[in-house]
Design an enzyme around this catalytic site. Structure first.
Site, PDB file in Angstrom:
ATOM      1  N   SER A  41       0.852  -1.199   0.000  1.00  0.00           N
ATOM      2  CA  SER A  41       0.000   0.000   0.000  1.00  0.00           C
ATOM      3  C   SER A  41       0.876   1.233   0.000  1.00  0.00           C
ATOM      4  O   SER A  41       1.985   1.215   0.550  1.00  0.00           O
ATOM      5  CB  SER A  41      -0.869   0.028   1.255  1.00  0.00           C
ATOM      6  OG  SER A  41      -0.073   0.321   2.389  1.00  0.00           O
ATOM      7  N   ASP A  42       0.424   2.310  -0.615  1.00  0.00           N
ATOM      8  CA  ASP A  42       1.094   3.574  -0.349  1.00  0.00           C
ATOM      9  C   ASP A  42       0.920   3.825   1.149  1.00  0.00           C
ATOM     10  O   ASP A  42       0.012   3.287   1.801  1.00  0.00           O
ATOM     11  CB  ASP A  42       0.521   4.717  -1.194  1.00  0.00           C
ATOM     12  CG  ASP A  42       1.488   5.909  -1.222  1.00  0.00           C
ATOM     13  OD1 ASP A  42       2.445   5.932  -0.409  1.00  0.00           O
ATOM     14  OD2 ASP A  42       1.294   6.822  -2.041  1.00  0.00           O
ATOM     15  N   TRP A  43       1.807   4.631   1.676  1.00  0.00           N
ATOM     16  CA  TRP A  43       1.884   4.785   3.137  1.00  0.00           C
ATOM     17  C   TRP A  43       0.592   5.412   3.698  1.00  0.00           C
ATOM     18  O   TRP A  43       0.358   6.605   3.568  1.00  0.00           O
ATOM     19  CB  TRP A  43       3.120   5.601   3.479  1.00  0.00           C
ATOM     20  CG  TRP A  43       4.337   4.763   3.776  1.00  0.00           C
ATOM     21  CD1 TRP A  43       5.126   4.851   4.895  1.00  0.00           C
ATOM     22  CD2 TRP A  43       4.916   3.711   2.978  1.00  0.00           C
ATOM     23  NE1 TRP A  43       6.143   3.911   4.834  1.00  0.00           N
ATOM     24  CE2 TRP A  43       6.039   3.195   3.691  1.00  0.00           C
ATOM     25  CE3 TRP A  43       4.597   3.120   1.765  1.00  0.00           C
ATOM     26  CZ2 TRP A  43       6.826   2.150   3.211  1.00  0.00           C
ATOM     27  CZ3 TRP A  43       5.377   2.085   1.277  1.00  0.00           C
ATOM     28  CH2 TRP A  43       6.475   1.611   2.004  1.00  0.00           C
ATOM     29  N   GLY A  44      -0.236   4.563   4.253  1.00  0.00           N
ATOM     30  CA  GLY A  44      -1.503   5.051   4.806  1.00  0.00           C
ATOM     31  C   GLY A  44      -2.669   4.912   3.851  1.00  0.00           C
ATOM     32  O   GLY A  44      -3.723   5.516   4.050  1.00  0.00           O
ATOM     33  N   ALA A  45      -2.506   4.096   2.797  1.00  0.00           N
ATOM     34  CA  ALA A  45      -3.572   3.988   1.780  1.00  0.00           C
ATOM     35  C   ALA A  45      -4.665   3.005   2.159  1.00  0.00           C
ATOM     36  O   ALA A  45      -5.651   2.883   1.443  1.00  0.00           O
ATOM     37  CB  ALA A  45      -2.971   3.582   0.434  1.00  0.00           C
TER      38      ALA A  45
END
Ligand code: BGC
Length: 741
Positions: A230-234
């Site tokens: 995941s993108d960071w915090g997605a």
């Protein structure tokens, strides 16, 4: 590293499998010691290594260890040279390996839909072939060192505004042909170890929990074998993510989402087999990382700096050079003006911000080369705070005085750092007014001005016809100063090309009016007509077209020839002669149009390109291969790629608006046969391989061979008017026969 683990998901407890699916902290995954699964480090990316030692964050706020800052994608893509990109990839992989980083988070290949996107400096192009070819080269280079890359941000993440929630509402054909095509290319050609899913939603569904995006398209269609991070915090719904094929959540959630997964499996809401698949893929990633050969450190700072300088020189685009004002003579007396010459802007802000091993300023490098005398004046400030009026006036006066007494002015203009960053979009594409005023004031005293631009996103160039030379020097990485001096004095013959159009005005740009959307949705209303496709379709003037870039030498093109290979690819050959006085590189570009297409097409689309070094007076036989797959359009009726049969015009040129030779090739294509129903149109039924001829004969017998009638009524569904074109029962029987085939 340790011996590769032989563990499989079956060897792990439910809790252990769930634990693998999210990070231990900001940058590392969880290891499971008892079965030899190591913890891995993933870190940014994309144009240098950003390994944080102490405090961690994903916006580049806390410092990181020194690493080579290569030109960000906005620069490197302008080289149009995958061989150069691959060498940079090797260097990035080497720096990562030395630092024991398993995966470097890049390249980023999102399409530049609007020049306003705050992160355009990190992306390659407005064109999917450039993005895909350059992205694949970087991935190959990185992974040749036993380090994984992370292709990002998958997908349709083309703005920063509301990026964690916004839904990119894109029609399926545009999605496939423009926004996914580059990702497909990189996955199929270079098999990145990881793909990073983006923050946004696509047509309402979060990328991080979209089974269509992460499993059907990415794995089933393209054959992706790695993991999705995941993108960071997605992550919005972790359990849905596992089911969709989103393997690794970063950063970690402190165990919260692992527990959600365990509960979902126990409750029967998540199949344990789905978790096993994800866990097995994560173990595979660990195994690949464990197999990395020992890196030979320490980092060769000088060699990588030299590579960064070479890449910087190759990234610069010579937009204009009237009267041969460039290259400068070493004996010229110069006024170097503009704060950017002394304080370079060499990278963007946010998660990609590298702590460079060293930084060259253009001013120092010009001083090294120039023997005729260099006077420097800052001319303007680049901080967020505007200077007091008297200070601004004094700076301007000093610069004008320096310009007045010099032979040539090298004027560094650009976008101040605080105006461009990850996290927010720009609202305009203008250079600061103080800089434009300074240019006009200098012109009053000295017209021999070479403008050097420093910018991550394109800027409007209202002064383009008022100065003799412009170098688009983007953000060039830590050795940009040297690369700029190399081009200014001709040590490097410029060969960069625009991977994005420079428009005349923001109002002309394709997404103007629909970017960045509102209330959680952004509608990609321009459809397929992104970048040059738009300006060409509308026959609009631009400041400088896609693919443009000058050289200190000149090239002529002979006639193109084309042949089709057994696989159906088209090989184009063209003789290109260096007719000027010095060695140089030409970026030969091949565009294709399909004049008789049954679907909407842009007037021309880039299909392949090649950067070729040619000695003066020599002719290179340049051979370029167009992949058959790249000629396909996405047919929404049957949900697949279709190559139409017919004539394809292959144009070869030095830019999208400087076509030098063209040739037409006729290709065999696939015919799309739609299932016949009573809702098929008369035209469609006339095309049916089984009953079409019979229907035509009946119509002609009844109504005469009157083409006007078919023109008028051909789009009527065959079941709509009883008795037309055949009696109802005959029509039903005909449709049934067509269905039986
Ligand atoms: C960015 C990614 C980056 C990640 C880790 C996110 O905010 O969108 O590109 O890799 O942070 O720093």
């Amino acid at each position: 590293m340790s011996e590769p683990t032989s563990a499989r998901a079956a060897d792990l407890t439910l809790e252990e499998k769930a634990a693998l699916t999210s990070g231990a902290d900001f940058w590392t995954t969880k290891g499971i010691e008892r079965v030899g699964i190591p913890s891995l480090m993933l870190t940014d990316g994309p144009h240098g290594l950003r390994k944080q030692g102490g405090a961690t964050d994903h916006l580049g706020l806390a410092g990181s260890i020194p690493a080579t800052c290569f030109p960000p994608a906005v620069g490197l893509s302008a080289s149009f040279d995958p061989e150069l990109a691959e060498r940079i990839g090797v260097a990035l992989g080497n720096e990562s390996a030395i630092e024991d980083v398993a995966v470097i988070l890049g390249p980023g290949i999102n399409i530049k839909r609007s020049p306003l996107c705050g992160r355009n400096f990190e992306y390659m192009s407005e064109d999917p072939i450039v993005s895909g070819v350059m992205g694949a080269a970087l991935v190959r280079g990185i992974q040749s060192q036993g380090v994984g890359s992370s292709l990002k941000h998958y997908a349709a993440n083309n703005q920063e505004t509301d990026r964690l929630r916004v839904s990119s509402d894109v029609d399926p054909r545009t999605l496939r042909e423009i926004y996914l095509r580059g990702f497909q290319r990189v996955v199929e050609d270079a098999q990145p170890w990881t793909v990073m899913c983006s923050y946004n939603r696509i047509n309402g569904v979060y990328a991080s929990e979209d089974p269509w995006l992460l499993t059907q398209v990415l794995r089933d269609e393209w054959g992706f074998e790695g993991i999705v991070v995941s993108d960071w915090g997605a992550v919005s719904d972790r359990v849905a993510g596992v089911a969709a094929g989103m393997d690794l959540e970063m950063p970690g959630s402190g165990g919260r989402t692992d527990a959600e997964i365990v509960t979902a499996v126990r409750d029967g809401r998540l199949a344990e087999s789905a978790l096993d698949t994800v866990a097995d893929r994560l173990i595979d990633l660990a195994r690949k990382a464990q197999a990395r050969p020992a890196a030979s450190g320490p980092l060769d700072v000088a060699a990588h700096h030299a590579l960064a300088r070479e890449a910087a020189g190759r990234s610069i685009v010579l937009l204009k050079n009237e009267g041969g004002i460039l290259p400068l003579r070493r004996t010229a007396n110069l006024a170097v003006i503009g704060e950017f010459a002394r304080t370079p802007r060499y990278q963007g802000a946010g998660s990609s911000q590298i702590n460079p091993t060293r930084v060259d300023s253009a001013l120092d490098e010009i001083r090294h080369k120039c023997t005729g005398g260099v006077t420097f004046a800052a001319g303007f400030t680049i901080g967020e705070e505007a200077p007091a009026a008297e200070e601004a006036a004094a700076l301007r006066e000093e610069a004008v005085a320096a310009a007045a007494s010099a032979h040539t002015v090298v004027l560094f203009l650009g976008v101040p750092a605080h105006e461009e960053s990850e996290g927010f979009d720009r609202t305009h594409i203008d250079l600061p007014a103080a800089q434009l005023e300074l240019l006009d004031a200098i012109r009053e005293v000295n017209g021999d001005i070479v403008v050097v631009l420093s910018n991550g996103g394109v800027v409007a160039l209202p002064f383009a016809d008022r100065v003799p030379a412009i170098l688009e020097a983007w953000l060039l990485g830590q050795a940009g100063g040297g690369g700029t001096a190399d081009v200014l004095f001709g040590a490097v013959n410029p060969s960069g090309r625009l991977a994005e159009t420079i428009p005349l005005r923001l109002e002309d740009t394709p997404a103007y009016g629909s970017f960045p959307g509102e209330h959680g949705h952004v509608h990609y209303g321009e459809g397929l007509l992104v970048g040059y496709r738009w300006y060409d379709a509308r026959r609009m003037e631009v400041a400088y077209p896609f693919g443009h870039g000058l050289s200190y030498t000149s090239f002529t093109y002979g006639a193109a020839a084309a042949a089709t290979t057994a696989e159906g690819d088209v090989v184009v050959t063209v003789p290109v002669t260096n007719t000027g006085p010095r060695a140089g590189r030409e970026v030969v570009q091949v565009y294709v149009s399909v004049p008789g297409s049954s679907v909407q097409r842009a007037p021309r689309e880039l299909k392949t390109f090649s950067s070729v070094e040619i000695e003066p007076g020599r002719t290179a036989q340049v051979s370029l291969r167009i992949r058959r797959a790249d000629l396909a359009y996405w047919d929404v009726r049957v949900d697949r790629w279709i190559v139409e049969g017919g004539d394809y015009v292959v144009e070869v040129g030095a830019s999208s608006r400087d076509i030098r030779t063209s040739i037409t090739v006729t290709l065999e294509g696939e015919k799309v046969t739609l299932p016949a129903t009573l809702n098929s149109s008369i035209e469609e039924m006339l095309d049916d391989p089984v009953v079409g001829a019979e229907l035509r004969a009946s119509i002609e017998e009844k109504f005469g061979a009157d083409s006007q009638l078919l023109k008028l009524l051909g789009n009527f569904p065959v079941g709509r008017l009883d008795g037309f074109p055949l009696p109802r029962d005959e029509m039903v029987a005909l449709v049934e026969r067509a269905q039986r085939g």
